[in-house]
Design a protein around this motif. Structure first.
Motif, PDB file in Angstrom:
ATOM      1  N   ASP A  81       0.777  -1.324   0.139  1.00 44.77           N
ATOM      2  CA  ASP A  81       0.074   0.145   0.054  1.00 44.77           C
ATOM      3  C   ASP A  81       0.851   1.300  -0.051  1.00 44.77           C
ATOM      4  O   ASP A  81       0.502   2.251  -0.597  1.00 44.77           O
ATOM      5  CB  ASP A  81      -0.985  -0.005   1.247  1.00 44.77           C
ATOM      6  CG  ASP A  81      -1.946  -1.013   1.240  1.00 44.77           C
ATOM      7  OD1 ASP A  81      -2.037  -1.525  -0.039  1.00 44.77           O
ATOM      8  OD2 ASP A  81      -2.769  -1.284   2.041  1.00 44.77           O
ATOM      9  N   ALA A  82       1.808   1.429   0.688  1.00 47.11           N
ATOM     10  CA  ALA A  82       2.669   2.502   0.867  1.00 47.11           C
ATOM     11  C   ALA A  82       3.396   2.440  -0.419  1.00 47.11           C
ATOM     12  O   ALA A  82       3.717   3.824  -0.805  1.00 47.11           O
ATOM     13  CB  ALA A  82       3.882   2.213   1.962  1.00 47.11           C
ATOM     14  N   VAL A  83       3.927   1.961  -0.946  1.00 51.08           N
ATOM     15  CA  VAL A  83       4.663   1.782  -2.239  1.00 51.08           C
ATOM     16  C   VAL A  83       3.829   2.491  -3.379  1.00 51.08           C
ATOM     17  O   VAL A  83       3.997   3.258  -3.994  1.00 51.08           O
ATOM     18  CB  VAL A  83       5.523   0.715  -2.638  1.00 51.08           C
ATOM     19  CG1 VAL A  83       6.119   0.901  -3.973  1.00 51.08           C
ATOM     20  CG2 VAL A  83       6.483   0.480  -1.536  1.00 51.08           C
ATOM     21  N   LEU A  84       2.631   1.538  -3.658  1.00 55.31           N
ATOM     22  CA  LEU A  84       1.619   2.084  -4.640  1.00 55.31           C
ATOM     23  C   LEU A  84       0.991   3.362  -4.358  1.00 55.31           C
ATOM     24  O   LEU A  84       0.811   4.018  -5.426  1.00 55.31           O
ATOM     25  CB  LEU A  84       0.698   0.869  -4.779  1.00 55.31           C
ATOM     26  CG  LEU A  84       0.788  -0.522  -5.241  1.00 55.31           C
ATOM     27  CD1 LEU A  84      -0.113  -1.594  -5.032  1.00 55.31           C
ATOM     28  CD2 LEU A  84       1.399  -0.442  -6.618  1.00 55.31           C
ATOM     29  N   ALA A  85       1.038   3.783  -3.284  1.00 55.61           N
ATOM     30  CA  ALA A  85       0.623   5.006  -2.848  1.00 55.61           C
ATOM     31  C   ALA A  85       1.367   6.280  -3.458  1.00 55.61           C
ATOM     32  O   ALA A  85       1.158   7.307  -3.923  1.00 55.61           O
ATOM     33  CB  ALA A  85       0.368   5.398  -1.423  1.00 55.61           C
ATOM     34  N   GLU A  86       2.594   5.868  -3.886  1.00 61.99           N
ATOM     35  CA  GLU A  86       3.617   6.622  -4.310  1.00 61.99           C
ATOM     36  C   GLU A  86       3.383   7.114  -5.919  1.00 61.99           C
ATOM     37  O   GLU A  86       3.651   7.998  -6.417  1.00 61.99           O
ATOM     38  CB  GLU A  86       5.034   6.330  -4.355  1.00 61.99           C
ATOM     39  CG  GLU A  86       5.544   6.061  -2.894  1.00 61.99           C
ATOM     40  CD  GLU A  86       5.830   7.650  -2.601  1.00 61.99           C
ATOM     41  OE1 GLU A  86       6.643   8.309  -3.076  1.00 61.99           O
ATOM     42  OE2 GLU A  86       5.461   7.789  -1.206  1.00 61.99           O
ATOM     43  N   ALA A  87       2.774   6.197  -6.602  1.00 59.54           N
ATOM     44  CA  ALA A  87       2.396   6.156  -7.988  1.00 59.54           C
ATOM     45  C   ALA A  87       1.065   7.032  -8.019  1.00 59.54           C
ATOM     46  O   ALA A  87       0.587   7.273  -9.164  1.00 59.54           O
ATOM     47  CB  ALA A  87       2.187   4.812  -8.609  1.00 59.54           C
ATOM     48  N   ALA A  88       0.388   7.067  -7.014  1.00 65.35           N
ATOM     49  CA  ALA A  88      -1.102   7.756  -7.043  1.00 65.35           C
ATOM     50  C   ALA A  88      -1.111   9.288  -7.558  1.00 65.35           C
ATOM     51  O   ALA A  88      -0.090   9.864  -7.343  1.00 65.35           O
ATOM     52  CB  ALA A  88      -1.793   7.617  -5.680  1.00 65.35           C
TER      53      ALA A  88
END
Length: 88
Positions: A81-88
């Motif tokens: 979740d933390a890493v994918l939030a970077e791409a949002a």
């Protein structure tokens, strides 16, 4: 520490990739500890693939782990979740 997550699957079957470098981030040490826990954790043995679930390939400084929903541990889910939030 460089962390990359590649998410595939889901209803649409698309792919999403995100990366983050922990070195200069204020939350870097916490993310590094989370990544270490995520690598150390193992999901349930004998996992069956779930239709339309997400699959994840997580790269952490040259180490690679394959993960599958809904079998992520709490640390693995938080890291993804933390890493994918970077791409949002």
């Amino acid at each position: 520490m460089l962390i990359t997550v590649i998410r595939t699957g889901g209803f649409a079957g698309g792919e999403r990739t995100a990366s983050l470098e922990t070195e200069c981030r204020p939350d870097g040490p916490a993310l590094e500890r989370l990544a270490e826990r995520a690598l150390a954790d193992e999901g349930p043995v004998g996992r069956d693939l779930v239709p339309d679930a997400f699959g994840y390939v997580v790269h952490i400084d040259g180490k690679v782990v394959d993960l599958q929903d809904p079998y992520l541990t709490e640390a693995q889910q938080q890291l993804v979740d933390a890493v994918l939030a970077e791409a949002a």
